[in-house]
Scaffold this motif. Structure first.
Motif, mmCIF file in Angstrom:
data_model
loop_
_atom_site.group_PDB
_atom_site.id
_atom_site.type_symbol
_atom_site.label_atom_id
_atom_site.label_comp_id
_atom_site.label_asym_id
_atom_site.label_seq_id
_atom_site.Cartn_x
_atom_site.Cartn_y
_atom_site.Cartn_z
ATOM 1 N N GLU A 1 -19.198 -1.049 -3.443
ATOM 2 C CA GLU A 1 -19.406 -2.487 -3.210
ATOM 3 C C GLU A 1 -20.665 -2.739 -2.386
ATOM 4 O O GLU A 1 -21.380 -3.728 -2.613
ATOM 5 N N LYS B 1 -10.785 -5.682 -0.039
ATOM 6 C CA LYS B 1 -12.172 -5.825 -0.491
ATOM 7 C C LYS B 1 -12.342 -7.100 -1.319
ATOM 8 O O LYS B 1 -13.340 -7.818 -1.171
ATOM 9 N N ASN B 2 -11.390 -7.393 -2.179
ATOM 10 C CA ASN B 2 -11.472 -8.602 -2.986
ATOM 11 C C ASN B 2 -11.380 -9.848 -2.123
ATOM 12 O O ASN B 2 -12.077 -10.844 -2.364
ATOM 13 N N ASN C 1 -6.856 7.487 -2.588
ATOM 14 C CA ASN C 1 -7.556 6.713 -3.619
ATOM 15 C C ASN C 1 -8.982 7.183 -3.873
ATOM 16 O O ASN C 1 -9.471 7.115 -5.011
ATOM 17 N N TYR C 2 -9.655 7.665 -2.831
ATOM 18 C CA TYR C 2 -11.089 7.905 -2.964
ATOM 19 C C TYR C 2 -11.521 9.370 -2.825
ATOM 20 O O TYR C 2 -12.635 9.710 -3.199
ATOM 21 N N HIS D 1 -3.110 -2.900 0.465
ATOM 22 C CA HIS D 1 -3.987 -2.053 -0.339
ATOM 23 C C HIS D 1 -5.440 -2.397 -0.058
ATOM 24 O O HIS D 1 -5.811 -3.562 0.072
ATOM 25 N N THR D 2 -6.266 -1.354 0.010
ATOM 26 C CA THR D 2 -7.683 -1.531 0.320
ATOM 27 C C THR D 2 -8.394 -2.391 -0.716
ATOM 28 O O THR D 2 -9.273 -3.194 -0.378
ATOM 29 N N GLU D 3 -8.052 -2.233 -1.992
ATOM 30 C CA GLU D 3 -8.702 -3.022 -3.031
ATOM 31 C C GLU D 3 -8.467 -4.505 -2.825
ATOM 32 O O GLU D 3 -9.362 -5.330 -3.048
#
Length: 296
Positions: A250, A230-231, A105-106, A225-227
């Motif tokens: 973030e 984070k949320n 992803n990154y 999922h990492t997202e």
């Protein structure tokens, strides 16, 4: 009737998808063409290769034995094609690259873009999963190379250092930890942790660090999922431990806050290859762009 590479390719795709319909969609073939190829292959083998479980096709023992050989043959042919094409001047061919979630992803998107610009006649297909999933795909010949963030436990694979990374403990901007920006082992023990699933490299590094520090912990929520993690942290559902590259934005905008802890959270991102793999011209070019090394 002679055995063909196309039959083996169709058989492998049915095995990996569990469906004649999906195999046809991925190979751009009609369902009848896929079914006919499977029927011809089973006539050659004299025994069925699949069992139907609901709507899914599952390999039986004869099918599993054939699948191992079929993947080795298809891989060898693909490597030969790439080698021959690479000698013709312009680099062409397709690479199957795996990436564990954080890396895929990154980090990998920019590398894949750079590679595509430099070698426009090539194609890279990226498969994303957790470290264990990606390693398993590589070991069975479904990938050419993989980049992972967690330890590799498969003896058929070799892990080579690619880059350094660091995990950080993070909390939401309104979380009590955000004011102190430092936590004690006792606070880590009582915290509701939001983490990736088992098999994730980030999860394994976190658990190893907690165990080495002698700190007990409780996973309150698991997200794939990492997202989503984070949320959840930003919403105050708990705290987490994630790669710095995944939370950099973030942290910059104050949505999440880095919290100092007694944990040792540095790690090595790794390039995985099969022990018996040959570094083709195409792979060599990709490694040069990505900064990886084929040998230690």
């Amino acid at each position: 009737m002679a055995l063909s590479l196309r039959q083996l390719e169709i058989f492998e795709k049915i095995a990996s998808t569990g469906s004649v319909t999906r195999a046809g969609e991925e190979l751009l073939l009609t369902q009848s063409a896929v079914s006919m190829a499977l029927s011809q292959l089973e006539q050659l083998s004299s025994v069925p290769l699949f069992e139907r479980v609901g709507r899914r096709l599952m390999l039986n023992d004869a099918g599993r034995m054939l699948l191992k050989d079929a993947r080795e043959i298809l891989l060898a042919v693909k490597q030969l094609e790439q080698q021959l094409q690479g000698d013709s001047g312009e680099l062409v061919g397709e690479l199957l690259v795996g990436g564990s979630t954080t890396i895929a992803n990154y980090l990998l998107p920019s590398l894949l873009g750079a590679f595509a610009r430099q070698y426009p006649m090539t194609r890279v297909q990226l498969t994303v999963g957790n470290t264990q999933q990606v390693a398993d795909l590589l070991a069975t010949g479904q990938l050419d190379i993989a980049f992972v963030e967690g330890p590799c436990h498969n003896r058929e694979l070799v892990a080579l250092h690619w880059r350094d990374d660091e995990l950080v403990v993070v909390a939401g901007a309104e979380h009590p930890w955000a004011k102190e920006k430092r936590v004690t082992p006792e606070q880590l023990t009582t915290a509701p942790w939001i983490m990736r699933e088992k098999g994730s490299g980030t999860r394994e590094i976190f658990e190893d660090a907690m165990d080495r520090a002698g700190i007990s912990y409780a996973i309150a929520l698991e997200f794939g999922h990492t997202e989503a993690i984070k949320n959840g942290v930003a919403a105050g559902l708990g705290v987490s431990c994630l790669s710095r590259i995944a939370v950099d934005r973030e942290l910059e905008y104050g949505r999440l806050v880095e919290v100092a802890s007694p944990l040792l959270l540095t790690r090595s991102l790794a390039l995985l290859k099969r022990r018996t793999s040959h570094c083709t011209t195409l792979l060599e070019a990709f490694l040069k762009v990505s900064g990886g090394q084929w040998e230690a």
